[in-house]
Write an enzyme that holds these catalytic residues in place. Structure first.
Site, PDB file in Angstrom:
ATOM      1  N   CYS A  12      56.605  17.154 -12.290  1.00 21.60           N
ATOM      2  CA  CYS A  12      57.283  18.408 -11.973  1.00 21.60           C
ATOM      3  C   CYS A  12      58.740  18.441 -12.411  1.00 21.60           C
ATOM      4  O   CYS A  12      59.358  17.416 -12.628  1.00 21.60           O
ATOM      5  CB  CYS A  12      57.285  18.640 -10.463  1.00 21.60           C
ATOM      6  SG  CYS A  12      55.651  18.726  -9.776  1.00 21.60           S
ATOM      7  N   GLY A  38      56.241  19.736 -16.936  1.00 24.41           N
ATOM      8  CA  GLY A  38      55.010  20.273 -16.335  1.00 24.41           C
ATOM      9  C   GLY A  38      54.647  21.576 -16.987  1.00 24.41           C
ATOM     10  O   GLY A  38      55.494  22.465 -17.101  1.00 24.41           O
ATOM     11  N   ASN A 112      59.807  17.604  -6.548  1.00 26.08           N
ATOM     12  CA  ASN A 112      59.440  16.710  -7.649  1.00 26.08           C
ATOM     13  C   ASN A 112      59.297  15.331  -7.054  1.00 26.08           C
ATOM     14  O   ASN A 112      60.198  14.848  -6.377  1.00 26.08           O
ATOM     15  CB  ASN A 112      60.534  16.711  -8.726  1.00 26.08           C
ATOM     16  CG  ASN A 112      60.221  15.738  -9.860  1.00 26.08           C
ATOM     17  OD1 ASN A 112      59.060  15.476 -10.156  1.00 26.08           O
ATOM     18  ND2 ASN A 112      61.253  15.229 -10.489  1.00 26.08           N
ATOM     19  N   GLY A 113      58.156  14.673  -7.309  1.00 21.86           N
ATOM     20  CA  GLY A 113      57.929  13.338  -6.772  1.00 21.86           C
ATOM     21  C   GLY A 113      56.604  13.264  -6.073  1.00 21.86           C
ATOM     22  O   GLY A 113      55.754  14.145  -6.221  1.00 21.86           O
ATOM     23  N   TYR A 252      61.262   7.661 -21.540  1.00 23.50           N
ATOM     24  CA  TYR A 252      60.216   8.541 -22.045  1.00 23.50           C
ATOM     25  C   TYR A 252      60.255   9.988 -21.551  1.00 23.50           C
ATOM     26  O   TYR A 252      60.092  10.919 -22.331  1.00 23.50           O
ATOM     27  CB  TYR A 252      58.879   7.877 -21.684  1.00 23.50           C
ATOM     28  CG  TYR A 252      57.650   8.721 -21.831  1.00 23.50           C
ATOM     29  CD1 TYR A 252      57.291   9.271 -23.057  1.00 23.50           C
ATOM     30  CD2 TYR A 252      56.824   8.956 -20.740  1.00 23.50           C
ATOM     31  CE1 TYR A 252      56.141  10.039 -23.188  1.00 23.50           C
ATOM     32  CE2 TYR A 252      55.674   9.718 -20.869  1.00 23.50           C
ATOM     33  CZ  TYR A 252      55.344  10.263 -22.094  1.00 23.50           C
ATOM     34  OH  TYR A 252      54.231  11.017 -22.216  1.00 23.50           O
TER      35      TYR A 252
END
Ligand code: SF4
Length: 473
Positions: A12, A38, A112-113, A252
């Site tokens: 996310c 996302g 997010n997570g 990345y």
């Protein structure tokens, strides 16, 4: 590497803004710049100080919103979210921000997570009579906030946050304020910025650049920011913190033009490539990187090794989302559509191919084959991170031990599987040194769990995939 091909997916991106009359419109642009985090769902919730409006849907930001829909999201506050479907599965109801309305006011949540104790908390909440509307673990926080006995929202939020374990960057909005919280390990990136008299927060600083906001600083682990018409206040919901930022954000996930804690991602990746050249000097005619995230590391390798960098692989940018499918079979089919070798660059050459990571190995095998089919005489694969041997429980879909090629194969075995002439992985120490965080703590401010197996939080048995549970029995 292409996220959807590798099997290593960020879940996310979050964004929040308070104090700007074009809040929803700016959120829309910010979400577009976070789209790489996302692609399966997007939403915006806006507040004009009295009431809250929302729109969300499955698909890319540009598919979910029309100008007409944005025009209806009025007000000077907004929260936005882009989602990749893993935790809790897909479906419209799981697209965020989640919005809860009650007699005492509304609550919008963007996360997010991944919470490692979400299942335990869900069971507890259901026993106490809560009815959960989604399968996403984000909803747990909303129920904990609603159930907390404190009078004011801020104290209820603080109390609820102390019950969560795992990775979370939360942006929470009521009719009258924005609240921003980062977990005690600071596992996911979250930055604070300013635009005019207003404030913004985002998973990545590239979202600030696109809307003309100024970066102020990173949100700190254990910090709760409260932003309203009076300004901004920083408080703590815990002091027991230990910064452990996801190292894969540097390697990345994040965009090259983003900074995390003042470190530019492109520059960090170039240093990773240089470190790789120092650890593994090798003879070759040309260095190439797998688009997009490995190009910076490939440039770094080429500079340090004094070998020309060339575009040996190109990405077809106009392949649609149709090919972003969760099934591995379709992912593999997609490789041919999304990457092409440049025959004129690789033919008759010893190619040093730099990639950021290997997850399952299937994509690497196809790319090596592709380069050899295009006439490369040798393909030497250089990976700008160590082998990924352990799954992630903090919001990155790295699958199980079973699917991670490095968890059950030696480097030599992986080399044979992918058909490369040589294969080298950067060392853990080399990676941490090259990224260059200034932290003095033992972990230098990093989460390294997928490489080392040392998780910065406890891991609850019900977080594990069924296969992992078998392993622990
Ligand atoms: S386990 Fe790996 S992917 Fe997950 S948060 Fe830690 S460094 Fe990132």
């Amino acid at each position: 590497m292409l996220a959807e091909l590798k099997g290593l997916n960020e879940e996310c991106g979050v964004f929040g803004i308070w104090g700007h009359e074009q809040a929803a419109q700016l959120t829309y642009y910010a979400l577009q710049s976070l789209q790489h985090r996302g692609q399966e769902g997007a939403g915006i919730v806006a507040s004009n100080g009295r009431e809250i409006t929302s729109h969300k849907g499955e698909g890319l930001v540009t598919e979910v919103f029309s100008q007409n829909q944005l025009d209806q999201l009025t007000g000077h506050g907004a929260v936005g979210h882009v989602r990749y479907t893993t935790a809790g599965g897909g479906g419209y109801e799981n697209v965020q921000p989640l919005l809860f309305r009650s007699q005492t006011g509304s609550l919008a949540l963007a996360h997010n997570g991944n919470l490692v104790n979400a299942n335990a908390l869900k069971h507890q909440l259901e026993r106490q009579g809560s009815i959960l509307q989604t399968t996403s673990d984000t909803e747990v926080l909303a129920h904990l906030i609603k159930r907390s006995g404190y009078e004011n929202v801020k104290e209820r939020v603080k109390n609820a946050l102390t019950m969560l374990k795992g990775a979370y960057a939360f942006v929470i909005m009521t009719e009258t304020e924005l609240m921003v919280a980062l977990d005690p390990n600071g596992l996911r990136p979250l930055s604070l910025g300013q635009i005019g008299d207003g404030y913004v927060v985002a998973s990545e600083t590239c979202a600030f650049d696109i809307i003309g906001a100024e970066y102020i600083r990173s949100v700190e682990p254990g910090e709760l920011l409260i932003i309203d018409d009076e300004g901004i206040r920083s408080e703590r919901f815990t002091y027991a913190t230990n910064r452990s930022i996801c190292t894969m954000e540097y390697v990345y996930f994040s965009r090259p033009d983003s900074d995390i804690d003042g470190i530019n991602i492109h520059s960090a990746r170039k240093r990773l490539g240089k470190q790789l050249a120092a650890e593994f000097p090798i003879e070759g005619d040309v260095v190439t990187g797998v688009p997009d995230s490995s190009i910076s590391a490939a440039i770094g390798y080429a500079e340090a090794a004094n070998i020309p960098y060339e575009m040996g692989l190109i990405k077809n940018r106009y392949i649609g989302r149709t090919f972003i499918q969760p099934s591995q079979e379709l992912r593999e089919q997609g490789v041919k559509m999304k990457l092409s070798p440049v025959r004129g660059v690789v033919e008759g050459k010893r190619v040093i191919m730099v990639d950021d990571s290997i997850v399952r190995g299937t994509t690497s095998r196809r790319i090596v084959n592709m380069l050899k089919d295009a006439g490369a005489t040798e393909v030497h694969v250089m990976i700008s991170s160590p082998p990924i041997k352990n799954p992630c429980f903090y919001g990155i879909d790295t699958s199980t031990h079973e699917e991670l090629i490095a968890s059950k194969n030696s480097v030599e075995e992986i080399r044979q599987i992918i058909g490369a002439d040589s294969l080298s992985f950067l060392s853990v120490d080399g990676m941490v040194t090259a990224i260059g965080r200034p932290d003095t703590s033992e972990n230098k401010g990093h989460c390294l769990a997928c490489f080392t197996g040392k998780y910065p939080t406890e891991i609850y048995p019900d977080t594990l995939h069924p296969y992992e549970k078998e392993l622990t029995h």
